[in-house]
Structure formats: structure tokens, C-alpha cells
Design a protein around this motif. Sequence first.
Motif, PDB file in Angstrom:
ATOM      1  N   ARG A  32       7.737 -36.550  10.295  1.00 40.54           N
ATOM      2  CA  ARG A  32       7.159 -36.061   9.044  1.00 40.54           C
ATOM      3  C   ARG A  32       7.606 -34.629   8.755  1.00 40.54           C
ATOM      4  O   ARG A  32       7.943 -34.291   7.612  1.00 40.54           O
ATOM      5  CB  ARG A  32       5.634 -36.141   9.122  1.00 40.54           C
ATOM      6  CG  ARG A  32       5.097 -37.572   9.144  1.00 40.54           C
ATOM      7  CD  ARG A  32       3.607 -37.601   9.430  1.00 40.54           C
ATOM      8  NE  ARG A  32       3.090 -38.968   9.442  1.00 40.54           N
ATOM      9  CZ  ARG A  32       1.868 -39.295   9.843  1.00 40.54           C
ATOM     10  NH1 ARG A  32       1.031 -38.338  10.258  1.00 40.54           N
ATOM     11  NH2 ARG A  32       1.472 -40.554   9.834  1.00 40.54           N
ATOM     12  N   ARG A  35      11.309 -34.702   7.687  1.00 41.81           N
ATOM     13  CA  ARG A  35      11.507 -35.170   6.309  1.00 41.81           C
ATOM     14  C   ARG A  35      11.139 -34.075   5.310  1.00 41.81           C
ATOM     15  O   ARG A  35      11.802 -33.911   4.279  1.00 41.81           O
ATOM     16  CB  ARG A  35      10.674 -36.428   6.062  1.00 41.81           C
ATOM     17  CG  ARG A  35      11.181 -37.656   6.817  1.00 41.81           C
ATOM     18  CD  ARG A  35      10.378 -38.893   6.449  1.00 41.81           C
ATOM     19  NE  ARG A  35      10.716 -40.032   7.275  1.00 41.81           N
ATOM     20  CZ  ARG A  35      11.754 -40.837   7.069  1.00 41.81           C
ATOM     21  NH1 ARG A  35      12.557 -40.608   6.047  1.00 41.81           N
ATOM     22  NH2 ARG A  35      11.990 -41.860   7.870  1.00 41.81           N
ATOM     23  N   LYS A  36      10.084 -33.338   5.610  1.00 42.51           N
ATOM     24  CA  LYS A  36       9.702 -32.233   4.725  1.00 42.51           C
ATOM     25  C   LYS A  36      10.779 -31.150   4.729  1.00 42.51           C
ATOM     26  O   LYS A  36      11.142 -30.610   3.675  1.00 42.51           O
ATOM     27  CB  LYS A  36       8.362 -31.650   5.176  1.00 42.51           C
ATOM     28  CG  LYS A  36       7.820 -30.552   4.267  1.00 42.51           C
ATOM     29  CD  LYS A  36       6.461 -30.074   4.739  1.00 42.51           C
ATOM     30  CE  LYS A  36       5.889 -29.037   3.783  1.00 42.51           C
ATOM     31  NZ  LYS A  36       6.751 -27.844   3.648  1.00 42.51           N
ATOM     32  N   GLU A  42       4.834 -37.154  14.184  1.00 45.03           N
ATOM     33  CA  GLU A  42       4.614 -35.843  13.579  1.00 45.03           C
ATOM     34  C   GLU A  42       5.936 -35.115  13.360  1.00 45.03           C
ATOM     35  O   GLU A  42       6.129 -34.447  12.337  1.00 45.03           O
ATOM     36  CB  GLU A  42       3.691 -35.013  14.470  1.00 45.03           C
ATOM     37  CG  GLU A  42       2.270 -35.562  14.559  1.00 45.03           C
ATOM     38  CD  GLU A  42       1.398 -34.728  15.472  1.00 45.03           C
ATOM     39  OE1 GLU A  42       1.941 -33.799  16.119  1.00 45.03           O
ATOM     40  OE2 GLU A  42       0.188 -34.993  15.553  1.00 45.03           O
TER      41      GLU A  42
END
Length: 677
Positions: A297, A300-301, A294
Motif C-alpha cells: 500500500r 503504490r502511494k 502494508e
Amino acid sequence: MSLARFSVYRPVTVLMGMLAVLVLGVISWSQLKMDLLPDITFPVIAVVTVYPGVGPQEVEEYVTKPIEDQCGLVKNLKHLSSVSQEGVSVVLEEFEWGTDMDFASFDTREKVDQVIDQLPDDAHRPYIVKYDPSTIMPVMTLNVTGMDDQQALRKFTEDVIKRELEKVNGVAAVDVYGGLEREIQVLVDHGRLAAYGLSVQQIEQAIKAENLNIPGGHIELGQREFTVRTLGEFRRPEEIEHITVAVKDGIPIRLRDVATVHDTHKEIRQYSRLNTKPAVTLVVRKESEANAVELARAMRKAVADLNQRLPGQVRVTVSWASADYIERALHNMYGVAEEGALLAVVIIFLFLSSLRSTLVIATSIPLSIMATAILMRFNDMTLNVVTMGGLTLAIGRIVDDSIVVLENIFRHVEEGEAPVRAAVRGAGEVGVAIIAATLTTVCVFFPIALVGGLVGEIFTPMSITVTVALMSSLAVALTVIPMVSARLLRPSGERRPSHPLLRPVDQALQAWERAYRRLEHAYGTAIAWCLRNRALVLGLAGGIFLFSLSLTRIVGAAFFPHTDRGEFTLSLRMPVGSNVEQTNQAALFIERTMVAVPEIELVTSTVGESAGGMSTTSVREASFQVRLKPRRQRIRSTDDVIKELRDKFSKLPGAEISFQTGMSRGGDAPIIITIYG
């Protein structure tokens, strides 16, 4: 009233229970966190003390020994060890598995606080860390490029990029390596200093006294109040030159009279590069409760949003993330589980030759898995290769109880009994048998949860997962299967003719049935032969068993299976006495060699002094994180690439090269020996 009778005559209650399990199971499954392995609490505490600029012997004498003496008084201590190296002391406390590590940490803090006053003034305050690889080891490495001025790039990274990334939920720390750090240097002219009768200490005190913002309270003017401050902190290097160091015969002596001020950078003690090009490296570490997948992710965002707002050619590149391998491994496990479930349904359909019967049996798979997901969610378990392996292992066994119950119910239906009565009697007759069979299998897996040590920490989740899945399948077989069978099964004589479009399927099933009957006849013949030659059969079985035992030496054993992760870490250590430039030249040779390998996609290097987690490196050390291209885009495996590189780097004079792939250090080396002290 038996479970079968209750479920057959209370279908609405059973359906509501099924619906509740499915809904809660889907919600629980979607909320399960992903990780590579179960959460493991190691019974180890580290006391880390930084003593900058001091050699290993002094660190041991003045820092390590006093702390060791106090740590030896901690309760339930099993083993005490320490490592003293340049600028840092690490004292490791090892406890028995199962020790309350929160209490052990508190006890350690209490003991260490008693010795703080005895430590050197320049030594930092000791900090206590519970050994957790998930928080000590980084979860992501990023590289910032796009500026020729490495000092400006470092400052921009620290002031803007680092602060933005630290806002991401779950990030514990972001360490910055590489670039040039700004430093204001005051270069004293000792001749002039002696002529004025001054000392370096006087200059140091004067700079400290001038570089202050002093609060002055507040004043009131009418109905308004103002805060008063004396602003004295330097804003520009030129201001430092004008401060008064001393006054001689009424004449002020300025700093510029005895020294010069340079706005420059710190001495270069480390380098950081991405594919041989200078870069600033960011190493991200997660909080203990955060999930690596999590967090990756979210990071990366955040990086994607950040890249859209960065000026000029400045870009942030994700060069490595631990979550990449975790997601690949779990995706592979998902595929295996789905294939296993599909094959189980197909085999059931082939042997039962009935779509209705197959659908009845197939209901046990999702219900059992969803029931297991509910327990995993409420016990804070994660989806990892161990728990997924347990579920995959259980899928083949989940349908067994349901098949036995359905087959017996179907037999009663074929004998002319009403489906409702057949469901009650059929399930009741085999209930004790399937309970005994399921409990026998559970008794194989459940004791694993009672094993202590690291093995117990890793495999207990698998034991619990398999046990819950099997018990759920037993409950489904005794409740859901009779209820559904009573409403779907009908005698073969009452079955409607199949649709014309399904006739090819019927013909294929009939051909399969004929082949199965021939196989059954051959099997009966083989059994008859075995019964006539009991001694020979028993002798062959015993011989095969003994031969299989001898093969265990050839097969070998390993704690974790070896996999092609598509990434590895290379560590370089130069001879004692090597400076950072010598290490950097060797590192550049290694980088250029690796970048030329067609299978390698990215090489991130950190050369020289660095500190993070519980380890530090010196100027004679370098570390390289290497990411290979996806497996489909390369011919050779990770081990093949490492073997080629090991041969090429073996000729580096005096250099020690080691490789790490995943959890096994040294690449394909069977034994690793590390000497400390």
C-alpha cells in the motif's frame, strides 16, 4: 460465589468487562497485520560468496570447499550442502527445528571469518543470510518506461526512482534490471604502446592515480578557516585523454597518443521488457519485520506520487505485487466468516423463535472474536488464511455453550421462576457440562501447538486461535449470558403481542414451527426403527465407514490447496553454450505468444544475467512474470492458460520451460525432479 451468580448480581462489573473487551478488541483487530501465512522461521542459513567471472569448478575449489570445511564445525548442524555456479557460491546449513537461529548465525559468522584470508583476492566477502522466504522473495515488481534512450532511462531510474522508492518504510532493497549501463572504455592501441615501450598496467596505474580527490588539510586566514582539497576526479571523458601516462626524453606521453576513450555502455548481458516493449525493471524486497500488505500500500502511494512528478512520458507501472493475492484471499475469508456468523444467528432465530433470545446468543460471537483478537495482537500474530480459517471454524462452535445455558435458563423461566433466579440456577446446572464439552474440543486443537517441524510452524497459530476463541465463548456463556438473560427473558405468557408489521414474520415462524414438529415426529419414528434393527444399523454404519476409508486414495492429499491465483511465473533455460542474443530471441517469441493470449494482461520479462536474494541467473536463462485479467473478465482458469502455453512452447528447440503457480512449481506437473552438479 459461582460465576453465574456473580455476573447476575454484579451487572455493572460485567458490562464494564464487556465494554473493555469490545474496545480493546476493535483496536487490536485494526492493528493486526495481514499476511498469506503465519511467520515461519526456517532453520536454514546460507553463506553466499560472489566470485565474479569465474567458472563453477574454480568457485567450488577455491571458495566453496574452504567455507564448507569451516561451516561443518558449527554446532547443532543437521545437514550441510552447497551449490557452486558461475560467479557465485552458496553453502546451505540446515539445523533442527527450534534451534536459536540468532546464535547459529553468530556461530557461522565466527567460523567463516577464520577462512576469509584463504579466499581469492577477487572474491567478495561472504555474507550470511538466515533463510526467510518473505525477505528473499520479492514483494513487488515495477517497470519504468517512457524513454527511447535506454541508457538515459537506466540512469534516471537508478538516480531518481530507485532512491525515492528506497525511502519507503519497510523496503530492504530495490534491484534494478534492464536498460543500458554507462561505461567509459579505454581502447589501447598495442602497436603504439609497444613503440613507446609502455604496458597496459602503466596506463591503468596512471588513470587510477589521476582520478583522485586528495585532502590537503586546512589553512587559516585571520579568524577564518578553509578546507583544502585537490580535485582530480574526472568529470568528462575528454579529461581522461589528456592525462600523462609517462615521460620519455622530457616529452610527456598523453593517453590519447596510445589509446582512444569512448563514452558508451557496458556489454549487454541482460534485457528487460514489459509486454514486449523495452523497460527497466525494479524488484522490491522487504525487511524481515515489514508487512507485505502494508508495504504494498505504501509503495503504490509512493508510485502514484512519483508518477505525478516524473518528466515527459516516463511512467512507473506496478506489474506484480504479492499483496494482491493476500488481500483477495483474506477478503474471501472475511466473507466466509461473515456469512457463517449470519447463518448461525438466523438458525438460532428459527429454532428459538424469539428475537430477545437470539440477541442474547448473538452477543457471544463478537465478544469471543474480539477477545481472540486481543491475544493475537499482543502475541504479534497476523491475520492470515490459517488464523482466519481457525476463527471461521470456531464461529459455529462459539454459540454452542451459550445456547445450552440460555435454553436451560429459559426452561426455568417457563416453569414460573423469576428471571434472576432462573439465570443463576439454569447456568449453574449446566456449567460443569459445558466446561467439559468445551475442554473436550480444546483437547482436539491444542495438541497441534506441540507438533514440531514445518507443520507445527504453520498450524500452531490456528490451534491457538481456536483454543482462545472457545475458551472465550465459555467465559461468555457462564457470565454474560446469565446476566443478559436475567434482564431480557420473560415467560411466554407475559410477552406482548407483536406489532402489526411483524405479523408476517410471526406467521412464517409459526409455519416453520409446524414443519419442525413434523420433522421431529419423523425423526422419532426413524429412531424407533433403528432401535428395533440395531444389527442392521450398526452394519450399515460400519460399511459406510470402511467405504469412506477407501475413498481417501481417490481424494488424494496436498500440503497446500490448489487455487487460481490469476498469475504465474515462467522460467526459460536454453541449451548450454547459448549466448544472450539467442536466449533473447527465444524470450521474444515467448512474450509475443503470451501477449496474444486474451486472458493475459501483463508480461514482465527479465532475460540474461541477474542476481538477487540467494540466486543468480546466467545468459541462457530468462524469467517471465505473467498477470492474468481478473477472474470475472476471463473464461479460462490459470491452469487452462498454462496448459495451452506449454503445448505451444514444447516445440522450442532445446529450450527447457517450467511454470510456477503460487507455491507449487511446475503448474500441473505431479512430480518435479531437479538435478544439481
